[in-house]
Scaffold this motif. Sequence first.
Motif, short mmCIF file in Angstrom:
data_model
loop_
_atom_site.label_atom_id
_atom_site.label_comp_id
_atom_site.label_asym_id
_atom_site.label_seq_id
_atom_site.Cartn_x
_atom_site.Cartn_y
_atom_site.Cartn_z
N GLU A 1 0.82 -1.22 0.00
CA GLU A 1 0.00 0.00 0.00
C GLU A 1 0.85 1.26 0.00
O GLU A 1 0.52 2.24 -0.67
CB GLU A 1 -0.96 0.01 1.20
CG GLU A 1 -2.17 -0.85 1.02
CD GLU A 1 -3.03 -0.45 -0.17
OE1 GLU A 1 -3.30 0.75 -0.35
OE2 GLU A 1 -3.43 -1.35 -0.93
N TRP A 2 1.95 1.27 0.77
CA TRP A 2 2.77 2.48 0.84
C TRP A 2 3.35 2.85 -0.53
O TRP A 2 3.51 4.01 -0.87
CB TRP A 2 3.89 2.33 1.88
CG TRP A 2 4.94 1.31 1.54
CD1 TRP A 2 4.94 0.00 1.88
CD2 TRP A 2 6.13 1.53 0.78
NE1 TRP A 2 6.06 -0.63 1.38
CE2 TRP A 2 6.82 0.28 0.70
CE3 TRP A 2 6.69 2.64 0.15
CZ2 TRP A 2 8.02 0.13 0.03
CZ3 TRP A 2 7.89 2.48 -0.51
CH2 TRP A 2 8.54 1.24 -0.58
N LYS A 3 3.64 1.82 -1.33
CA LYS A 3 4.18 2.07 -2.66
C LYS A 3 3.11 2.64 -3.59
O LYS A 3 3.37 3.50 -4.42
CB LYS A 3 4.75 0.77 -3.24
CG LYS A 3 6.06 0.94 -3.95
CD LYS A 3 6.63 -0.39 -4.35
CE LYS A 3 8.06 -0.18 -4.82
NZ LYS A 3 8.69 -1.42 -5.23
N LYS A 4 1.87 2.15 -3.43
CA LYS A 4 0.77 2.66 -4.24
C LYS A 4 0.52 4.13 -3.92
O LYS A 4 0.31 4.94 -4.82
CB LYS A 4 -0.51 1.85 -4.00
CG LYS A 4 -0.47 0.46 -4.56
CD LYS A 4 -1.78 -0.27 -4.24
CE LYS A 4 -1.70 -1.73 -4.56
NZ LYS A 4 -2.91 -2.45 -4.17
N HIS A 5 0.56 4.48 -2.63
CA HIS A 5 0.35 5.88 -2.24
C HIS A 5 1.49 6.76 -2.73
O HIS A 5 1.27 7.91 -3.11
CB HIS A 5 0.21 6.01 -0.73
CG HIS A 5 -1.16 5.70 -0.23
ND1 HIS A 5 -2.27 5.61 -1.02
CD2 HIS A 5 -1.60 5.48 1.03
CE1 HIS A 5 -3.32 5.33 -0.30
NE2 HIS A 5 -2.96 5.25 0.95
N LYS A 6 2.69 6.19 -2.70
CA LYS A 6 3.86 6.94 -3.16
C LYS A 6 3.72 7.32 -4.63
O LYS A 6 4.16 8.37 -5.07
CB LYS A 6 5.12 6.12 -2.93
CG LYS A 6 6.40 6.86 -3.22
CD LYS A 6 7.60 5.98 -2.93
CE LYS A 6 8.88 6.69 -3.30
NZ LYS A 6 10.04 5.82 -3.12
N GLY B 1 1.06 8.07 -6.11
CA GLY B 1 0.20 9.24 -6.16
C GLY B 1 -0.87 9.15 -7.24
O GLY B 1 -0.93 8.21 -8.02
N ASN B 2 -1.69 10.15 -7.22
CA ASN B 2 -2.72 10.24 -8.25
C ASN B 2 -2.57 11.59 -8.93
O ASN B 2 -1.74 12.41 -8.55
CB ASN B 2 -4.12 10.05 -7.66
CG ASN B 2 -4.41 11.06 -6.56
OD1 ASN B 2 -3.88 12.15 -6.56
ND2 ASN B 2 -5.27 10.69 -5.63
N SER C 1 -2.77 14.70 -6.53
CA SER C 1 -1.60 14.97 -5.69
C SER C 1 -0.41 15.45 -6.52
O SER C 1 0.36 16.31 -6.08
CB SER C 1 -1.22 13.73 -4.87
OG SER C 1 -0.77 12.70 -5.71
N LYS D 1 1.40 19.09 -5.91
CA LYS D 1 2.85 19.24 -5.75
C LYS D 1 3.40 20.21 -6.79
O LYS D 1 4.28 21.02 -6.49
CB LYS D 1 3.55 17.89 -5.86
CG LYS D 1 3.32 16.99 -4.67
CD LYS D 1 3.98 15.63 -4.87
CE LYS D 1 3.65 14.69 -3.73
NZ LYS D 1 4.19 13.34 -3.95
#
Length: 142
Positions: free
Chosen positions: A49-54, A56-57, A60, A64
Amino acid sequence: MLKKIEELSTLCGVEACAIVYSSFDQEPQIWPSESGVKNVVEKFRAMPEWKKHKMGNQESVMEKSIVKGKRKITKLEEENKEMEITMFVFQCLDKTRVQPPHNMTLPDLNLLSSVIEQKLNDISRRLDFTDVTDIVDTNLKL
C-alpha cells in the motif's frame, strides 16, 4: 489511444495496459491482450500500500506542481526585487536618474542596505587583491 500506450510502453520500457469502453462498441478494446491486462493489474495489486500511495494520483501530482510553482514565483520575485534595488544603487552612483523604486518598504530598505554592504565588501576585496598583485609585480621586477 491504444497506439500511444503501445508506443509509451515500447519507448519507455514500462509495462502498461488499457481497457477502453466506447458507446459505439459492445465490447471494450483491450491492449495488449486480456492476459496482458490481468498480468499488469495483478502486479499492481501485489504492490504494498505504501508504494501505491507513493505513486500518487493526478490530484496529488498537480498539488505538488502548484506548490513547486509558487515557490519558484516567490524566488523569482525576491531575485527581481534584489535586481531592482541593485539597479537603484548603480543609478545613485552614476547620478543619472536617482529615483527610488516605488513604495519602498522597510524590508526593501533592509535589502538596499545589504546590497550596499555587499557591493562595498566586493570593492574592498578587489582593492585588497589589487594591492597584493601590485606588490607581487613590484617584487618580480626587482
